[in-house]
Scaffold this motif. Structure first.
Motif, mmCIF file in Angstrom:
data_model
loop_
_atom_site.group_PDB
_atom_site.id
_atom_site.type_symbol
_atom_site.label_atom_id
_atom_site.label_comp_id
_atom_site.label_asym_id
_atom_site.label_seq_id
_atom_site.Cartn_x
_atom_site.Cartn_y
_atom_site.Cartn_z
ATOM 1 N N VAL A 60 -41.355 7.070 9.941
ATOM 2 C CA VAL A 60 -39.878 7.270 9.781
ATOM 3 C C VAL A 60 -39.040 6.079 9.904
ATOM 4 N N ASN A 63 -33.477 7.700 13.509
ATOM 5 C CA ASN A 63 -33.124 8.824 13.694
ATOM 6 C C ASN A 63 -31.736 8.962 12.884
ATOM 7 N N THR A 86 -31.730 8.451 6.514
ATOM 8 C CA THR A 86 -33.109 7.799 7.155
ATOM 9 C C THR A 86 -34.132 8.211 5.776
ATOM 10 N N TYR A 88 -38.780 7.870 5.137
ATOM 11 C CA TYR A 88 -40.072 8.055 5.551
ATOM 12 C C TYR A 88 -41.051 7.497 4.596
ATOM 13 N N GLN B 31 -38.368 12.574 14.662
ATOM 14 C CA GLN B 31 -36.847 12.136 14.797
ATOM 15 C C GLN B 31 -36.263 12.896 15.586
#
Lengths: 179, 110
Positions: A60, A63, A86, A88, B31
């Motif tokens: 990823v 955050n 974000t 991935y 995350q």
């Protein structure tokens, strides 16, 4: 007398030439043998074993921003907030993989945390409720071999109208790429 | 001979070790999601107070109705979790107020 001398001289000369020729042939033969020997020493063979094993990677980009509810439409639930900042990326050489998500602790009662993953190689199941996903929840299925880069991760945080204010809190969301 | 045997065993162990490290049939990434809910108060008026909607996540809220006729002034407290039900009571009372008065000022406070 002169003839005998001449014959002897010719005999000696021919003998010398034969010797020289013989030496030359001998030298050439030795040299060839040497070259052959050296050449034979320069050849080597190896048996090379090649294999590609199952490789599966997911990463990823970081955050997401904090999801903070600050508003409401009169008569409705508190206004949901979202984050799409974000992404991935995945690489796999195995067919029919999937991405699941889990949360380390349930969200507060009356709140909802929804998660959606984009995908070019699989089927995104859309926005899934992971508020209580202590057991993994499928997000993307049927992922084929190859790579998929910078696919969007979308979070939506919602709350019922009667949820009192909640101080800043956090959860750990784990994405797992597996079969 | 012993040396050759040791080399074969060592090679085999390295190969097995490499296999266990390289084979990856699943992968994980995590995350951290931060969240919060702030104090939210929303209030709107529509159509001469017949339709009013509110949303609040405060434990106790009060809608104060100021009317020109002092005899009709009233306060209503809305406990958390029952905002819509209690608002229905406010709505009915204010319908009467609307019917009888010419100017109203409604505020939502705690």
């Amino acid at each position: 007398m002169a003839l005998e001398f001449h014959m002897d001289f010719m005999f000696i000369t021919v003998t010398t030439m034969i010797k020289r020729i013989f030496r030359g042939v001998l030298f050439t033969a030795v040299l060839a043998a040497g070259v052959q020997f050296v050449h034979a020493q320069g050849v080597a063979t190896q048996s090379l074993t090649l294999q590609v094993q199952p490789v599966t990677k997911i990463a990823v980009s970081g955050n997401p921003n904090a999801l903070i509810i600050t508003d409401a439409v009169a008569g409705s639930d508190l206004t949901s907030v979202s984050d799409n900042s974000t992404s991935y990326s995945i690489t796999t050489n195995t067919d029919n993989m999937k991405i699941v998500a889990s949360i380390n602790a349930a969200m507060p009662a009356g709140t909802r945390l929804m998660l959606q993953l984009g995908s070019n190689r699989g089927t995104s199941l859309g926005s899934m409720d992971i508020s209580n996903a202590l057991s993994p929840v499928d997000l993307v299925t049927g992922i084929g071999k190859g790579s998929d880069q910078n696919q969007t991760i979308s979070y939506v945080f919602g709350a019922n109208a009667d949820i009192p204010s909640i101080p800043s809190d956090s959860r750990v969301i784990t994405l797992t790429l597996s079969n | 001979m012993n040396s050759l045997f040791r080399s074969i065993i060592a090679g085999g162990l390295i190969l097995l070790g490499g296999t266990s490290v390289m084979a990856q049939e699943s992968s994980r990434a995590a995350q951290v999601v931060s969240f919060a809910v702030h104090r939210v108060d929303a209030f709107s008026l529509q159509d001469r107070l017949v339709q009013k909607e509110t949303a609040t996540n405060s434990p106790t809220m009060k809608i104060t109705v100021h009317v020109s006729d002092e005899s009709l002034k009233s306060d209503t407290f809305i406990p958390a979790g029952n905002a819509h039900m209690d608002l229905a009571l406010v709505r009915s009372r204010e319908s009467d107020i609307t019917f009888k008065s010419k100017s109203l000022l409604l505020t939502i406070t705690d």
